[in-house]
Write an enzyme that holds these catalytic residues in place. Sequence first.
Site, mmCIF file in Angstrom:
data_model
loop_
_atom_site.group_PDB
_atom_site.id
_atom_site.type_symbol
_atom_site.label_atom_id
_atom_site.label_comp_id
_atom_site.label_asym_id
_atom_site.label_seq_id
_atom_site.Cartn_x
_atom_site.Cartn_y
_atom_site.Cartn_z
ATOM 1 N N ASP B 136 0.845 -1.184 0.000
ATOM 2 C CA ASP B 136 0.000 0.000 0.000
ATOM 3 C C ASP B 136 0.886 1.243 0.000
ATOM 4 O O ASP B 136 1.759 1.390 0.858
ATOM 5 C CB ASP B 136 -0.912 -0.014 1.233
ATOM 6 C CG ASP B 136 -2.106 0.893 1.052
ATOM 7 O OD1 ASP B 136 -2.463 1.206 -0.104
ATOM 8 O OD2 ASP B 136 -2.692 1.304 2.061
ATOM 9 N N HIS B 143 -4.147 13.975 0.584
ATOM 10 C CA HIS B 143 -4.372 13.164 1.787
ATOM 11 C C HIS B 143 -3.161 13.242 2.715
ATOM 12 O O HIS B 143 -3.298 13.480 3.924
ATOM 13 C CB HIS B 143 -4.638 11.712 1.391
ATOM 14 C CG HIS B 143 -4.585 10.744 2.527
ATOM 15 N ND1 HIS B 143 -5.563 10.651 3.493
ATOM 16 C CD2 HIS B 143 -3.639 9.821 2.873
ATOM 17 C CE1 HIS B 143 -5.242 9.724 4.371
ATOM 18 N NE2 HIS B 143 -4.077 9.208 4.022
ATOM 19 N N GLU B 212 -10.480 4.218 3.612
ATOM 20 C CA GLU B 212 -9.525 4.924 2.762
ATOM 21 C C GLU B 212 -9.907 4.626 1.321
ATOM 22 O O GLU B 212 -9.919 3.468 0.898
ATOM 23 C CB GLU B 212 -8.080 4.503 3.068
ATOM 24 C CG GLU B 212 -7.629 4.969 4.445
ATOM 25 C CD GLU B 212 -6.116 4.976 4.641
ATOM 26 O OE1 GLU B 212 -5.416 4.205 3.953
ATOM 27 O OE2 GLU B 212 -5.642 5.775 5.482
ATOM 28 N N GLU B 214 -9.143 4.288 -2.291
ATOM 29 C CA GLU B 214 -7.914 4.064 -3.054
ATOM 30 C C GLU B 214 -8.226 3.353 -4.365
ATOM 31 O O GLU B 214 -9.307 2.802 -4.557
ATOM 32 C CB GLU B 214 -6.939 3.161 -2.264
ATOM 33 C CG GLU B 214 -6.566 3.682 -0.894
ATOM 34 C CD GLU B 214 -5.349 2.984 -0.302
ATOM 35 O OE1 GLU B 214 -4.560 2.367 -1.067
ATOM 36 O OE2 GLU B 214 -5.180 3.055 0.932
ATOM 37 N N ASP B 246 -9.146 0.632 2.005
ATOM 38 C CA ASP B 246 -8.172 0.201 3.018
ATOM 39 C C ASP B 246 -8.711 0.598 4.389
ATOM 40 O O ASP B 246 -8.284 1.585 4.983
ATOM 41 C CB ASP B 246 -6.839 0.890 2.718
ATOM 42 C CG ASP B 246 -5.745 0.474 3.682
ATOM 43 O OD1 ASP B 246 -5.781 -0.669 4.154
ATOM 44 O OD2 ASP B 246 -4.850 1.302 3.953
ATOM 45 N N ARG B 250 -8.072 3.823 13.358
ATOM 46 C CA ARG B 250 -7.167 4.951 13.652
ATOM 47 C C ARG B 250 -6.636 4.940 15.073
ATOM 48 O O ARG B 250 -5.498 5.372 15.310
ATOM 49 C CB ARG B 250 -7.885 6.274 13.401
ATOM 50 C CG ARG B 250 -8.384 6.479 11.994
ATOM 51 C CD ARG B 250 -7.254 6.510 10.990
ATOM 52 N NE ARG B 250 -7.764 6.748 9.640
ATOM 53 C CZ ARG B 250 -7.061 6.553 8.545
ATOM 54 N NH1 ARG B 250 -5.810 6.101 8.611
ATOM 55 N NH2 ARG B 250 -7.577 6.771 7.362
ATOM 56 N N GLN B 253 -4.061 2.208 15.284
ATOM 57 C CA GLN B 253 -2.900 2.667 14.508
ATOM 58 C C GLN B 253 -2.051 3.665 15.298
ATOM 59 O O GLN B 253 -0.814 3.577 15.305
ATOM 60 C CB GLN B 253 -3.419 3.319 13.217
ATOM 61 C CG GLN B 253 -2.339 3.734 12.224
ATOM 62 C CD GLN B 253 -2.943 4.269 10.911
ATOM 63 O OE1 GLN B 253 -4.155 4.258 10.706
ATOM 64 N NE2 GLN B 253 -2.077 4.721 10.018
ATOM 65 N N LYS B 266 -4.543 -2.151 10.098
ATOM 66 C CA LYS B 266 -4.840 -2.240 8.676
ATOM 67 C C LYS B 266 -5.196 -3.664 8.256
ATOM 68 O O LYS B 266 -5.975 -3.856 7.322
ATOM 69 C CB LYS B 266 -3.602 -1.814 7.855
ATOM 70 C CG LYS B 266 -3.189 -0.364 8.064
ATOM 71 C CD LYS B 266 -4.126 0.581 7.334
ATOM 72 C CE LYS B 266 -3.576 1.998 7.303
ATOM 73 N NZ LYS B 266 -4.409 2.868 6.455
ATOM 74 N N THR B 270 -9.190 -5.437 3.954
ATOM 75 C CA THR B 270 -9.043 -4.501 2.840
ATOM 76 C C THR B 270 -9.981 -5.004 1.755
ATOM 77 O O THR B 270 -9.883 -6.169 1.359
ATOM 78 C CB THR B 270 -7.587 -4.492 2.317
ATOM 79 O OG1 THR B 270 -6.707 -4.154 3.389
ATOM 80 C CG2 THR B 270 -7.415 -3.506 1.166
ATOM 81 N N GLU B 377 -9.538 12.727 7.759
ATOM 82 C CA GLU B 377 -9.419 14.069 7.172
ATOM 83 C C GLU B 377 -10.724 14.849 7.281
ATOM 84 O O GLU B 377 -10.725 16.015 7.649
ATOM 85 C CB GLU B 377 -9.086 13.959 5.681
ATOM 86 C CG GLU B 377 -7.677 13.557 5.330
ATOM 87 C CD GLU B 377 -7.576 13.307 3.826
ATOM 88 O OE1 GLU B 377 -7.655 12.127 3.435
ATOM 89 O OE2 GLU B 377 -7.438 14.263 3.077
#
Lengths: 432, 432
Positions: B136, B143, B212, B214, B246, B250, B253, B266, B270, B377
């Site tokens: 990844d 971002h 996420e 992607e 993904d 948070r 993480q 993560k 996915t 975000e």
Amino acid sequence: MAPLRSWLNIESSSDFSIANIPFGIISTAVDPLPRVATAIGSLALDLHAFAQGNGFARLSTIQPHQSVFSQPTLNAFAALGRPMHRVCREYIQSILLEDGPFPDVFQNNHALQQSALIPLEECRMHLPMQIGDYTDFYAGLHHAYNVGVLFRGPQNALQPNYKHLPVGYHGRASSVVVSGTPVRRPNGQILLDPTAEPKQPVLSPCHKLDIELELGCFVCKPSKLGEPVAIGKAADYLFGLVLLNDWSARDIQAWEYVPLGPFTSKSFCTTISPWVVLMDALEPFATHGLKNDAEVLPYLDEKDRKAHYAIDLSVSLTTASDKSTVISTTSAKNLLFSFPQMLTHHTIGGCPFNVGDLLGSGTISGESASGKGCLLEQTENGKVAVQLEGGEQRSFLQDGDIITLTGRCIGENGAIVGFGSCTGRIEPALKL
Amino acid sequence: MAPLRSWLNIESSSDFSIANIPFGIISTAVDPLPRVATAIGSLALDLHAFAQGNGFARLSTIQPHQSVFSQPTLNAFAALGRPMHRVCREYIQSILLEDGPFPDVFQNNHALQQSALIPLEECRMHLPMQIGDYTDFYAGLHHAYNVGVLFRGPQNALQPNYKHLPVGYHGRASSVVVSGTPVRRPNGQILLDPTAEPKQPVLSPCHKLDIELELGCFVCKPSKLGEPVAIGKAADYLFGLVLLNDWSARDIQAWEYVPLGPFTSKSFCTTISPWVVLMDALEPFATHGLKNDAEVLPYLDEKDRKAHYAIDLSVSLTTASDKSTVISTTSAKNLLFSFPQMLTHHTIGGCPFNVGDLLGSGTISGESASGKGCLLEQTENGKVAVQLEGGEQRSFLQDGDIITLTGRCIGENGAIVGFGSCTGRIEPALKL
């Protein structure tokens, strides 16, 4: 207890005593098809040929599964599960035993000996498993501390999370190779002067090529997406151990690793030893790891179970002028987290496992100066050179250097359970 | 240019126009064996049945390879290489074309239509590829900037390496699942109060579950250990694109990621969309990505080649009360590095690739507030809630939420090359 004795002539210093019975994948000039074997003394016992020659005649439980020995990887054998590994290993021990119960099967069967016993030096070794995913941990406490001191000083050497969970990252399965595969010095982006501003990288061969002395652990049982493996069940998922050298490009790593971790600095090559030593073979050497002065959360609590192994490890460096120096000796006891803890933590969020997945322990360093498992620690990031036999010095690896890892457990009765060697020679970087 | 027209009735709003011809793996209640298909309008064309029914009669080059369509993954088809993908796609277009050159093959062959055309709603979709390794990246500049501002302020938002190389990390291949697979909220170690000292984690369901947005890119050509892929050759290695979510925990993480990067935050899941849109289908939409104001090193220099794609992307959130809100719209142009650059950088040190390896782009966010590709975000790490249709709000995902990614290119002639959807519903965390 006297050591087990075989009717085969096994040198007492061999890593592959009858107490061991590791599994690997061999091929030969005569038969180039990769297949399963075990190592005994200086010989391979070709288990494909052994099965074909009715060698498993007295082990009915394995007979429906004998095709696993004709596979080019150990995955199918591993997937049979730990109880089957145990009966298989014990059966092979029994047919190799002096005064064993079934002399007709092998000891007195010269035709089968002829077809199934092969000198190890005639065997080409292959990657033992098809590796799905590879994860590398950081469970060597002294290593993490020493590296932390180098980059952040002794007050902040260990990150706040370090003792609460086995820190790890996803590695690159495709770059795991078997011992003996040449290791090409990687090119990559580096800063020639890390202090200069603005930072402007160049593309260059790695100047700080390093080793990492680790153990690898293969998984033999799948787990499902969303279903954690409880700590009390984790040992059922572990097939066996290998030596692992996580070659590292320190200058590439220093530039690339923020904020998502090591990447091309690791994925150019990871070398493992070819013989998988079964967890059962290591059980007599089970011990405690390093004491964790943080109380781990209950899901990681092993309740004082001995989940580490007293494996004596060494690293030697052989120069292009053929002089060898042992540059590190330590013990695999120097881990803060065990493989069961690593697996349990890895799956706590639901990450699934497949048979053949590989866990790396992280660099194993002892507390003393002679037991540091990488050159970054030994040379304090290149500041203090390592002295070699013959007068040469090393800050990091040079082209032509050969690194050899060894690991062995020595039983009270002198019987050795060893890993053979995990070796790689540094080839010059590709000219770009 | 007028759009290509098919003798099949294809809605003009379909993602699967005759300009597309994506590849995927289907099974049905009638035939539960997974096999290769393409999507056309609201139908799947079962390419296993099509090949069996002599549908490739007029394409002699594919005939020796027709067994690839009976495989449970696209790996064998992908391994045929880009020239073969091209002739295959164009041949399928030709037999679907109104007034095409070979009406007898399919248009007038009702028996073959009967056996090979299946309504998409009757198809179960499977993971399209057997994924060896998954990497990844972090190539979404906006971002990376927005997240950097949140954690380090605007002065240091981007790390010094960011514009010089595509930052990336090794992901977990085993946890990649196909669209529609339920997403169980992960448990993991989090700090309930990150500012309290000493830091004491608890084991808890993730409180900050995020998405996420992607793109994923599949590799169709292997590369060898030690042999980098030159930037001018990299496009030959790329099979096609999918949407990729993904999913990210948070809070897990934030605690686990130092110093080796994201891990269990993560690898719990996915999700990718099931239809692989071939690079050839995307070629009409090739464009430049974001301008890099750092001069990249020559090995990454694409010499102004258009290596990005003008794919319109959206994220919608559907609550348990069945209200849907589009929470983000942006374009895949918002990447600083292209997939060829990612592959070239990934291999610069010698990391080998296998067919089926997957590259993730990193979260794609636009510059504007409406184009942010993750909730971290959008909500400034939970501080500003997102308003949803029906009056609900979200800081992060709740159990029962369904996230759907879409992506489509709209040609000048109105023909759509779309990805279908990439969706997942949040299930409650496992009670431990």
